[in-house]
Design a protein around this motif. Structure first.
Motif, PDB file in Angstrom:
ATOM      1  N   PRO A 100       0.712  -1.261  -0.350  1.00 45.22           N
ATOM      2  CA  PRO A 100       0.037  -0.012   0.174  1.00 45.22           C
ATOM      3  C   PRO A 100       0.732   1.167   0.488  1.00 45.22           C
ATOM      4  CG  PRO A 100      -0.275  -1.295   2.432  1.00 45.22           C
ATOM      5  CD  PRO A 100       0.659  -1.480   1.498  1.00 45.22           C
ATOM      6  N   ARG A 101       0.185   2.554  -0.907  1.00 46.29           N
ATOM      7  CA  ARG A 101       1.468   3.344  -0.764  1.00 46.29           C
ATOM      8  C   ARG A 101       0.571   4.465  -0.277  1.00 46.29           C
ATOM      9  NH1 ARG A 101       3.068   5.478  -6.453  1.00 46.29           N
ATOM     10  NH2 ARG A 101       0.702   3.717  -7.156  1.00 46.29           N
ATOM     11  N   THR A 102      -0.396   4.476   0.587  1.00 45.74           N
ATOM     12  CA  THR A 102      -0.831   5.490   0.902  1.00 45.74           C
ATOM     13  C   THR A 102      -1.487   4.849   2.009  1.00 45.74           C
ATOM     14  OG1 THR A 102      -3.416   5.288  -0.211  1.00 45.74           O
ATOM     15  CG2 THR A 102      -2.115   7.008  -1.004  1.00 45.74           C
ATOM     16  N   GLY A 103      -1.952   5.290   3.322  1.00 45.34           N
ATOM     17  CA  GLY A 103      -2.647   5.218   4.798  1.00 45.34           C
ATOM     18  C   GLY A 103      -1.926   3.971   4.927  1.00 45.34           C
ATOM     19  N   GLU A 104      -0.737   4.068   5.134  1.00 45.44           N
ATOM     20  CA  GLU A 104       0.217   3.731   5.766  1.00 45.44           C
ATOM     21  C   GLU A 104       1.999   3.549   5.673  1.00 45.44           C
ATOM     22  OE1 GLU A 104       2.974   0.544   6.737  1.00 45.44           O
ATOM     23  OE2 GLU A 104       3.145   1.115   4.018  1.00 45.44           O
ATOM     24  N   TYR A 105       1.872   3.574   6.877  1.00 48.75           N
ATOM     25  CA  TYR A 105       3.517   4.279   7.262  1.00 48.75           C
ATOM     26  C   TYR A 105       4.558   5.070   6.029  1.00 48.75           C
ATOM     27  CZ  TYR A 105       6.830   6.748   9.977  1.00 48.75           C
ATOM     28  OH  TYR A 105       8.711   7.337  10.401  1.00 48.75           O
ATOM     29  N   PHE A 106       4.588   3.120   6.021  1.00 51.16           N
ATOM     30  CA  PHE A 106       6.054   3.405   4.954  1.00 51.16           C
ATOM     31  C   PHE A 106       6.176   2.830   3.802  1.00 51.16           C
ATOM     32  CE2 PHE A 106       6.849   0.445   9.342  1.00 51.16           C
ATOM     33  CZ  PHE A 106       8.552   1.428   9.894  1.00 51.16           C
ATOM     34  N   GLY A 107       4.745   2.670   3.107  1.00 48.18           N
ATOM     35  CA  GLY A 107       4.475   2.923   2.235  1.00 48.18           C
ATOM     36  C   GLY A 107       4.427   4.331   1.594  1.00 48.18           C
ATOM     37  N   GLY A 110       7.967   5.531   0.209  1.00 47.71           N
ATOM     38  CA  GLY A 110       9.111   4.832  -0.056  1.00 47.71           C
ATOM     39  C   GLY A 110       9.503   3.710   0.579  1.00 47.71           C
ATOM     40  N   TRP A 111       9.244   3.697   1.144  1.00 43.14           N
ATOM     41  CA  TRP A 111       9.631   2.736   2.131  1.00 43.14           C
ATOM     42  C   TRP A 111       9.033   0.962   1.980  1.00 43.14           C
ATOM     43  CZ3 TRP A 111      14.634   3.141   3.409  1.00 43.14           C
ATOM     44  CH2 TRP A 111      15.145   4.593   3.108  1.00 43.14           C
ATOM     45  N   LEU A 112       8.960   0.868   0.888  1.00 37.71           N
ATOM     46  CA  LEU A 112       7.585  -0.725   0.391  1.00 37.71           C
ATOM     47  C   LEU A 112       8.239  -1.964   0.918  1.00 37.71           C
ATOM     48  CD1 LEU A 112       5.945  -0.101  -2.900  1.00 37.71           C
ATOM     49  CD2 LEU A 112       4.865   0.627  -0.606  1.00 37.71           C
ATOM     50  N   ASN A 113       9.641  -1.967   1.559  1.00 40.59           N
ATOM     51  CA  ASN A 113      10.456  -3.378   1.817  1.00 40.59           C
ATOM     52  C   ASN A 113       9.872  -2.484   3.191  1.00 40.59           C
ATOM     53  OD1 ASN A 113      12.042  -0.803   1.908  1.00 40.59           O
ATOM     54  ND2 ASN A 113      13.758  -1.531   2.930  1.00 40.59           N
ATOM     55  N   LEU A 114       9.799  -2.272   3.399  1.00 42.38           N
ATOM     56  CA  LEU A 114       9.346  -2.574   5.394  1.00 42.38           C
ATOM     57  C   LEU A 114       7.835  -2.234   5.429  1.00 42.38           C
ATOM     58  CD1 LEU A 114      11.813   0.435   7.108  1.00 42.38           C
ATOM     59  CD2 LEU A 114      12.826  -2.041   6.422  1.00 42.38           C
ATOM     60  N   SER A 115       7.200  -2.603   5.019  1.00 45.91           N
ATOM     61  CA  SER A 115       5.824  -2.338   5.093  1.00 45.91           C
ATOM     62  C   SER A 115       5.517  -3.906   5.588  1.00 45.91           C
ATOM     63  CB  SER A 115       5.122  -2.318   3.788  1.00 45.91           C
ATOM     64  OG  SER A 115       3.496  -3.001   3.467  1.00 45.91           O
ATOM     65  N   VAL A 135       2.182  -9.361 -15.754  1.00 48.79           N
ATOM     66  CA  VAL A 135       1.393  -7.673 -15.754  1.00 48.79           C
ATOM     67  C   VAL A 135       1.700  -7.067 -14.034  1.00 48.79           C
ATOM     68  CG1 VAL A 135      -0.934  -6.766 -15.305  1.00 48.79           C
ATOM     69  CG2 VAL A 135      -0.651  -8.539 -16.513  1.00 48.79           C
ATOM     70  N   LEU A 136       1.919  -5.689 -14.073  1.00 54.64           N
ATOM     71  CA  LEU A 136       2.199  -5.217 -12.855  1.00 54.64           C
ATOM     72  C   LEU A 136       1.777  -4.194 -12.317  1.00 54.64           C
ATOM     73  CD1 LEU A 136       6.506  -5.788 -14.384  1.00 54.64           C
ATOM     74  CD2 LEU A 136       5.672  -7.087 -12.277  1.00 54.64           C
ATOM     75  N   ASN A 137       1.794  -3.677 -10.966  1.00 53.07           N
ATOM     76  CA  ASN A 137       1.439  -1.876 -11.260  1.00 53.07           C
ATOM     77  C   ASN A 137       2.222  -1.134 -12.142  1.00 53.07           C
ATOM     78  OD1 ASN A 137      -0.826  -2.849  -9.206  1.00 53.07           O
ATOM     79  ND2 ASN A 137       0.949  -3.891  -8.060  1.00 53.07           N
ATOM     80  N   ASP A 138       1.502   0.410 -12.036  1.00 52.69           N
ATOM     81  CA  ASP A 138       2.573   1.165 -12.975  1.00 52.69           C
ATOM     82  C   ASP A 138       4.365   1.839 -11.742  1.00 52.69           C
ATOM     83  OD1 ASP A 138       1.441   2.914 -10.901  1.00 52.69           O
ATOM     84  OD2 ASP A 138       0.478   3.618 -11.821  1.00 52.69           O
ATOM     85  N   TYR A 139       3.656   1.423 -10.522  1.00 50.66           N
ATOM     86  CA  TYR A 139       5.183   1.377  -9.786  1.00 50.66           C
ATOM     87  C   TYR A 139       5.695   0.376  -9.833  1.00 50.66           C
ATOM     88  CZ  TYR A 139       2.514  -0.798  -5.886  1.00 50.66           C
ATOM     89  OH  TYR A 139       1.917  -1.913  -4.861  1.00 50.66           O
ATOM     90  N   ASN A 140       6.111  -0.355 -10.534  1.00 46.47           N
ATOM     91  CA  ASN A 140       6.920  -1.052 -10.731  1.00 46.47           C
ATOM     92  C   ASN A 140       8.040  -1.402 -11.735  1.00 46.47           C
ATOM     93  OD1 ASN A 140       4.277  -2.957  -9.204  1.00 46.47           O
ATOM     94  ND2 ASN A 140       6.077  -2.621  -8.170  1.00 46.47           N
ATOM     95  N   ALA A 303      11.795   2.001  -2.484  1.00 40.58           N
ATOM     96  CA  ALA A 303      11.168   1.949  -3.932  1.00 40.58           C
ATOM     97  C   ALA A 303      11.611   2.769  -4.824  1.00 40.58           C
ATOM     98  CB  ALA A 303       9.998   1.730  -3.744  1.00 40.58           C
ATOM     99  N   HIS A 304      12.121   4.098  -4.562  1.00 36.23           N
ATOM    100  CA  HIS A 304      12.320   4.860  -4.667  1.00 36.23           C
ATOM    101  C   HIS A 304      13.598   4.995  -5.390  1.00 36.23           C
ATOM    102  CE1 HIS A 304      14.050   6.362  -1.374  1.00 36.23           C
ATOM    103  NE2 HIS A 304      12.772   6.061  -0.352  1.00 36.23           N
ATOM    104  N   SER A 305      14.458   4.410  -4.731  1.00 35.64           N
ATOM    105  CA  SER A 305      16.053   4.365  -5.250  1.00 35.64           C
ATOM    106  C   SER A 305      16.154   3.863  -6.436  1.00 35.64           C
ATOM    107  CB  SER A 305      16.853   3.484  -4.616  1.00 35.64           C
ATOM    108  OG  SER A 305      16.689   2.157  -4.903  1.00 35.64           O
ATOM    109  N   TRP A 306      15.586   3.500  -7.859  1.00 39.26           N
ATOM    110  CA  TRP A 306      15.539   2.748  -9.340  1.00 39.26           C
ATOM    111  C   TRP A 306      15.725   3.602  -9.962  1.00 39.26           C
ATOM    112  CZ3 TRP A 306      14.795  -1.419  -6.989  1.00 39.26           C
ATOM    113  CH2 TRP A 306      14.440  -2.790  -7.515  1.00 39.26           C
ATOM    114  N   PRO A 307      15.198   5.221  -9.872  1.00 33.31           N
ATOM    115  CA  PRO A 307      15.852   5.932 -11.080  1.00 33.31           C
ATOM    116  C   PRO A 307      17.259   6.643 -10.416  1.00 33.31           C
ATOM    117  CG  PRO A 307      13.754   6.934 -10.479  1.00 33.31           C
ATOM    118  CD  PRO A 307      14.118   5.289  -9.398  1.00 33.31           C
ATOM    119  N   ARG A 308      17.533   6.499  -9.566  1.00 30.13           N
ATOM    120  CA  ARG A 308      19.416   6.754  -9.089  1.00 30.13           C
ATOM    121  C   ARG A 308      20.033   5.191  -9.425  1.00 30.13           C
ATOM    122  NH1 ARG A 308      21.411   6.244  -3.190  1.00 30.13           N
ATOM    123  NH2 ARG A 308      23.234   6.097  -3.523  1.00 30.13           N
ATOM    124  N   VAL A 309      19.528   4.036  -9.344  1.00 24.27           N
ATOM    125  CA  VAL A 309      20.438   3.208  -9.524  1.00 24.27           C
ATOM    126  C   VAL A 309      20.431   2.411 -11.087  1.00 24.27           C
ATOM    127  CG1 VAL A 309      20.567   0.191  -9.485  1.00 24.27           C
ATOM    128  CG2 VAL A 309      19.753   1.913  -7.467  1.00 24.27           C
TER     129      VAL A 309
END
Length: 356
Positions: A100-107, A110-115, A135-140, A303-309
């Motif tokens: 979840p990217r809303t309604g959850e502290y880590f999501g 951008g810290w989906l790894n800690l969800s 088939v993937l979510n747009d944020y993937n 999750a937000h590290s992709w452009p940098r990597v």
């Protein structure tokens, strides 16, 4: 379409399954190109299910049989309603964390790894990279530049692991770094540390073939076999004032390797545990206190590290493709991929499966 699916430990099957459906709102269809075999995939094959859910996943609803593969890239073939970050024809690298990217502290940060309800493409999602499409979510999905190859797109995920580990460790210009484990993550950690400015690099491993490969990739690297070499002395002799390394990154998931990090790091140094340790481990906490060290975990990546990597790889700052030692076809994935990597005397680092 063709897919490699996990059914049970030692039971992987290349099967014909239904084609992917049309993407729904906020979803993207991808023709997969290359996918890497990760240590997590190997653990599932050898001992699973571990991360693959036996019952429907609480967030994604996924369960076995599971299409494996979370290190992959491909080409967008269709987009669902509301998708604006990619278009049909874009080549993309996949960020596999789902939550979840809303309604959850880590999501929300951008810290989906800690969800607490983390799902992963290729482990707890209906699709994975070891199939002809997904088939993937747009944020993937993240577009990659023309300067990045399809093979490199499959290396963004493991490189993201090591970029985060080096961030957690505080690697900077002039750092001395020991990595325990000369597997793909260990070598990528060394390449990342070098890109961050580390000037003294050490690696330990029991596999002489992997140590040889490590020296070929990084000729300046000091390699150590702890079964016959004095790891602590070698690291101390190679660092300023014989104090030990500034940073030690554990990439094995082994208690002895983690203790070696503690033994070799200098006082007030930093240890980062990147390998996944099963159960309760052993570490000399007298030395943790006496040496005044910092011990950190490093789980996946934000999750937000992709452009940098993507930029670090495509610019050549991290030559991630150097860890690839073999490319195979999907039909040969079990014998020439999984079994080859599980062979203790094996000579492979990173094997990529060509699926499209």
């Amino acid at each position: 379409m063709k897919a490699l699916r996990f059914h049970a430990a030692k039971d992987l099957r290349v099967e014909q399954i239904d084609d992917i459906p049309a993407p729904g709102p906020g979803q993207v269809a991808v023709k997969n190109r290359f996918v890497g075999i990760c240590g997590t995939d190997l653990h599932e094959y050898g001992y699973g299910p571990i991360f693959i859910p036996k019952e429907p996943h609480p967030y994604t609803g996924a369960h076995g049989p599971q299409i494996l593969g979370h290190e992959f890239g491909g080409t967008v073939t269709a987009i669902g309603e509301g998708v604006t970050n990619v278009k049909v024809g874009d080549r993309v690298a996949i960020q596999p964390l789902i939550g979840p990217r809303t309604g959850e502290y880590f999501g929300e940060r951008g810290w989906l790894n800690l969800s607490p309800v983390l799902g992963l493409v290729g482990l707890s999602w209906g699709w994975g990279g070891m199939a002809e499409a997904s088939v993937l979510n747009d944020y993937n999905v993240y577009p990659i530049p023309d300067t990045m190859s399809d093979e490199e797109a499959a290396l963004v995920e493991p490189t993201a692991v090591t970029v985060y580990a080096c961030d957690r460790a505080g690697v900077t210009a002039g750092s001395s770094v020991l990595v325990t484990g000369a597997g793909p993550i260990g070598i990528l950690a060394l390449l990342t540390a070098k890109a961050f400015g580390a000037t003294k690099l050490f690696v330990s491993d029991l596999n002489e073939t992997r140590l040889k490969l490590a020296r070929e990739i990084l000729p300046e690297l000091v390699t150590i076999n702890p079964a016959k070499d004095d790891l602590v002395k070698i690291v101390q002799d190679g660092t300023a004032d014989n104090l030990g390394c500034d940073i030690a990154i554990e990439c094995v998931g082994n208690d002895r390797a983690l203790q070696s990090c503690l033994d070799a790091v200098r006082k007030q140094g930093t240890i980062v545990a990147t390998g996944v340790h099963p159960g309760v481990g052993q570490l000399n906490f007298f030395d943790v206190t006496f040496k005044d060290v910092t011990v950190k975990g490093s789980w996946c990546y934000p999750a937000h590290s992709w452009p940098r990597v993507i930029d670090l790889i495509s610019s050549g700052a991290i030559p991630a493709q150097k860890v690839v030692t073999k490319k195979i076809q999907l039909d040969d994935a079990v014998a020439e991929g999984f079994d080859a990597l599980l062979d203790p005397a094996g000579s492979q680092l990173k094997i990529l499966i060509e699926v499209g």
